[in-house]
Scaffold this active site. Structure first.
Site, PDB file in Angstrom:
ATOM      1  NE  ARG A 123       2.109  -2.075  -0.702  1.00 24.32           N
ATOM      2  CZ  ARG A 123       3.321  -2.592  -0.541  1.00 24.32           C
ATOM      3  NH1 ARG A 123       4.393  -1.869  -0.712  1.00 24.32           N
ATOM      4  NH2 ARG A 123       3.470  -3.863  -0.212  1.00 24.32           N
ATOM      5  CE  LYS A 188       4.499   6.361  -2.796  1.00 23.48           C
ATOM      6  NZ  LYS A 188       4.333   5.249  -1.890  1.00 23.48           N
ATOM      7  NE  ARG A 323      11.948   2.621   3.187  1.00 20.16           N
ATOM      8  CZ  ARG A 323      10.666   2.343   2.941  1.00 20.16           C
ATOM      9  NH1 ARG A 323      10.322   1.824   1.787  1.00 20.16           N
ATOM     10  NH2 ARG A 323       9.730   2.577   3.831  1.00 20.16           N
TER      11      ARG A 323
HETATM   12  C1  BTN Z   1       1.018   3.972  -1.116  1.00 17.46           C
HETATM   13  O1  BTN Z   1       1.220   3.856   0.109  1.00 17.46           O
HETATM   14  O2  BTN Z   1       1.927   4.221  -1.889  1.00 17.46           O
HETATM   15  C2  BTN Z   1      -0.382   3.792  -1.656  1.00 17.46           C
HETATM   16  C3  BTN Z   1      -1.128   5.087  -1.620  1.00 17.46           C
HETATM   17  C4  BTN Z   1      -2.528   4.990  -2.179  1.00 17.46           C
HETATM   18  C5  BTN Z   1      -3.308   6.280  -1.965  1.00 17.46           C
HETATM   19  C6  BTN Z   1      -4.628   6.249  -2.667  1.00 17.46           C
HETATM   20  S1  BTN Z   1      -5.410   7.836  -2.688  1.00 17.46           S
HETATM   21  C7  BTN Z   1      -6.867   7.128  -3.303  1.00 17.46           C
HETATM   22  C8  BTN Z   1      -7.054   5.804  -2.581  1.00 17.46           C
HETATM   23  N1  BTN Z   1      -7.756   6.006  -1.346  1.00 17.46           N
HETATM   24  C9  BTN Z   1      -6.994   5.762  -0.280  1.00 17.46           C
HETATM   25  O3  BTN Z   1      -7.351   5.882   0.895  1.00 17.46           O
HETATM   26  N2  BTN Z   1      -5.777   5.354  -0.674  1.00 17.46           N
HETATM   27  C10 BTN Z   1      -5.682   5.306  -2.119  1.00 17.46           C
END
Ligand code: BTN
Length: 325
Positions: A123, A188, A323
């Site tokens: 994100r 996380k 946060r």
């Molecule tokens: C976050 O920032 O918490 C979200 C992370 C999401 C990662 C997943 S891995 C599979 C899918 N492909 C990506 O490029 N991102 C999501």
């Protein structure tokens, strides 16, 4: 790529395999095997031990993702909802892969998994650290025909589905951080990234991306800028990634179908039970400013109830981050 993948399958058991044996199985010379081994080390960051008279072995055995095993482990209702399951060795991003697909050609319930992502998306423009054959990088395409359905709670429903799947794998004590992070004891474990496809106002197609740490090495994790954890550490034993994907897809496909029919309502109580920040002091990070307050759970749309200066307001996800203070 094909030769490297076959080589990986042969080496995945972590045992020694001689250059001659590998060469015969792949139909190539021992020098060509050596070159492919170098690629496994450089491109996939795998640790290969070479011992004269014994051959090559991966210093740690790996379980590669296997379509047949995953499908066999799905509950029957999920088998019916799954349109396509693709497993790619390397992708830039599983979300990007599905976002690029022509809508005419991709189906609702299409799933793609990658062993490794070279540009995994998190994100707010962050990178999702995605080393080879260690974790889960999964994206699912889903469509919603009902244009009046509020989709702002989908990430919460997905979070609930992930917690349920992991409970079935014996993982307890997980919490959800609004809007879409999966945590264990303040660290996380996974994240969810939703991306919308198609035109505003029309039937909506969505890519649901899930990243879950299963066996993150310290070396790969040096690029993660927050406290993290992986499932193998929580469980004190290696979990089967194939079984994990079966459980995740079983829950996820059912959750998407239920959301399409009933929206967020059936998921709210369970989300509230897992709410990591309920009544905790938090900082809301907005694009231009930061605000401090107290998290008071979620409303029926899935918006965060944020209390500040005695007033409670609903905050929608978008580019907002939260946060714990
Ligand atoms: C976050 O920032 O918490 C979200 C992370 C999401 C990662 C997943 S891995 C599979 C899918 N492909 C990506 O490029 N991102 C999501």
């Amino acid at each position: 790529m094909v030769a490297e993948y076959t080589l990986l399958e042969l080496l995945s058991d972590g045992h020694f395999h001689s250059g001659t044996e590998l060469g015969e199985k792949l139909g190539i010379s021992r020098t060509a095997i050596w070159k492919h081994i170098k690629v496994l080390e450089t491109d996939y960051a795998l640790d290969v031990q070479a011992v004269q008279g014994k051959g090559y072995r991966l210093t740690k055995a790996i379980e590669l993702l296997d379509e047949q095993k995953i499908v066999a482990g799905l509950v029957e209702s999920a088998k019916a909802l799954l349109a396509v399951l693709e497993i790619k060795t390397v992708l830039d991003s599983t979300n990007h892969f599905l976002m690029q697909q022509d809508l005419e050609q991709c189906g609702i319930g299409q799933v793609v998994l990658a062993e490794m992502q070279t540009a995994g998306r998190g994100r707010r423009g962050k990178i999702w650290v995605s080393p080879f054959a260690q974790n889960i990088y999964l994206s699912l395409l889903w469509g919603f025909d009902n244009v009046s359905l509020n989709l702002s709670g989908v990430s919460l429903a997905v979070g609930v589905a992930v917690v349920n799947a992991l409970k079935k794998m014996g993982v307890d004590g997980l919490t959800l951080k609004w809007p879409n992070d999966i945590y264990w004891q303040g660290r996380k474990l996974g994240g969810i990234l939703l991306e919308l496809k198609g035109e505003a106002g029309g039937p909506c197609t969505m890519v649901v991306g899930l990243g879950l740490n299963v066996n993150m090495s310290r070396q790969a994790a040096s690029d993660i800028d927050q406290a993290w954890i992986d499932l193998n550490t929580i469980c004190h034993q290696p979990l089967s990634r194939n079984r994990l994907v079966s459980e995740l897809l079983s829950e996820l496909l059912a959750a998407m179908q239920l959301y399409a029919q009933q929206g967020l309502k059936p998921f709210i109580a369970q989300w509230q039970q897992s709410d990591m920040l309920k009544d905790k002091p938090v900082t809301l990070l907005l694009p231009q400013q930061q605000r401090t307050g107290v998290a008071r759970g979620i409303d029926e749309q899935g918006a965060l109830l944020f209390e500040s200066e005695g007033k409670i307001e609903s905050v929608y996800a978008g580019e907002v981050s939260l946060r714990l203070r």
